[in-house]
Motif scaffolding. Structure first.
Motif, short mmCIF file in Angstrom:
data_model
loop_
_atom_site.label_atom_id
_atom_site.label_comp_id
_atom_site.label_asym_id
_atom_site.label_seq_id
_atom_site.Cartn_x
_atom_site.Cartn_y
_atom_site.Cartn_z
N LYS A 42 0.82 -1.22 0.00
CA LYS A 42 0.00 0.00 0.00
C LYS A 42 0.85 1.27 0.00
O LYS A 42 0.48 2.27 -0.60
CB LYS A 42 -0.92 0.02 1.21
N GLU A 43 2.00 1.22 0.66
CA GLU A 43 2.88 2.39 0.68
C GLU A 43 3.42 2.69 -0.72
O GLU A 43 3.49 3.84 -1.15
CB GLU A 43 4.04 2.17 1.65
N ARG A 44 3.78 1.65 -1.43
CA ARG A 44 4.27 1.84 -2.80
C ARG A 44 3.17 2.40 -3.71
O ARG A 44 3.43 3.23 -4.58
CB ARG A 44 4.79 0.52 -3.36
N ILE A 45 1.94 1.95 -3.51
CA ILE A 45 0.82 2.47 -4.30
C ILE A 45 0.64 3.96 -4.03
O ILE A 45 0.42 4.74 -4.96
CB ILE A 45 -0.47 1.68 -3.99
N ASN A 46 0.76 4.36 -2.77
CA ASN A 46 0.64 5.79 -2.44
C ASN A 46 1.77 6.61 -3.07
O ASN A 46 1.53 7.70 -3.58
CB ASN A 46 0.63 5.99 -0.93
N ILE A 47 2.96 6.07 -3.05
CA ILE A 47 4.10 6.78 -3.66
C ILE A 47 3.89 6.92 -5.16
O ILE A 47 4.07 7.99 -5.73
CB ILE A 47 5.42 6.03 -3.35
N LEU A 48 3.48 5.84 -5.80
CA LEU A 48 3.27 5.88 -7.25
C LEU A 48 2.10 6.79 -7.64
O LEU A 48 2.13 7.44 -8.68
CB LEU A 48 3.03 4.47 -7.79
N SER A 49 1.08 6.83 -6.81
CA SER A 49 -0.07 7.67 -7.13
C SER A 49 0.23 9.16 -6.96
O SER A 49 -0.42 10.00 -7.58
CB SER A 49 -1.28 7.29 -6.28
N ASN A 50 1.23 9.49 -6.14
CA ASN A 50 1.57 10.89 -5.91
C ASN A 50 2.68 11.40 -6.82
O ASN A 50 3.04 12.57 -6.73
CB ASN A 50 1.97 11.10 -4.45
N ILE A 51 3.21 10.59 -7.69
CA ILE A 51 4.28 11.02 -8.58
C ILE A 51 3.90 12.22 -9.43
O ILE A 51 4.68 13.18 -9.52
CB ILE A 51 4.79 9.85 -9.44
N PRO A 52 2.73 12.25 -10.05
CA PRO A 52 2.39 13.42 -10.88
C PRO A 52 2.27 14.71 -10.07
O PRO A 52 2.42 15.80 -10.61
CB PRO A 52 1.05 13.06 -11.51
N LEU A 53 1.99 14.61 -8.79
CA LEU A 53 1.78 15.79 -7.96
C LEU A 53 3.04 16.24 -7.23
O LEU A 53 3.10 17.35 -6.71
CB LEU A 53 0.68 15.51 -6.92
N ASP A 54 4.05 15.38 -7.19
CA ASP A 54 5.27 15.67 -6.45
C ASP A 54 6.26 16.41 -7.34
O ASP A 54 6.74 15.89 -8.34
CB ASP A 54 5.89 14.36 -5.96
N LYS A 55 6.60 17.63 -6.97
CA LYS A 55 7.53 18.42 -7.77
C LYS A 55 8.97 17.93 -7.60
O LYS A 55 9.78 18.04 -8.51
CB LYS A 55 7.44 19.89 -7.38
N GLU A 56 9.30 17.40 -6.44
CA GLU A 56 10.65 16.91 -6.19
C GLU A 56 10.94 15.64 -6.99
O GLU A 56 12.06 15.41 -7.42
CB GLU A 56 10.85 16.64 -4.71
#
Length: 65
Positions: A42-56
């Motif tokens: 689930k943590e990996r899913i959250n990381i992957l889902s936030n990639i488009p929103l993460d500027k860093e």
């Protein structure tokens, strides 16, 4: 279900084993993909889902391991 498809495929003239093999590969690919997604952390899913929103993440590519 496979028996249903095979039954109709046998009625087609010039039907060989290659369409059956390609259907099997196609079906197995998506079954394996479904299993991998279901087992994903689930943590990996959250990381992957936030990639488009993460500027860093746009500048660094080593955030996901």
């Amino acid at each position: 279900m496979f028996k249903f498809i095979k039954q109709y495929a046998e009625k087609i003239d010039h039907a060989s084993i290659y369409p059956m093999i390609s259907l099997l590969i196609f079906f197995l690919f998506f079954v394996v993909l479904l299993v991998l997604v279901k087992k994903m952390d689930k943590e990996r899913i959250n990381i992957l889902s936030n990639i488009p929103l993460d500027k860093e993440a746009a500048t660094t590519t080593s955030t996901i391991k």
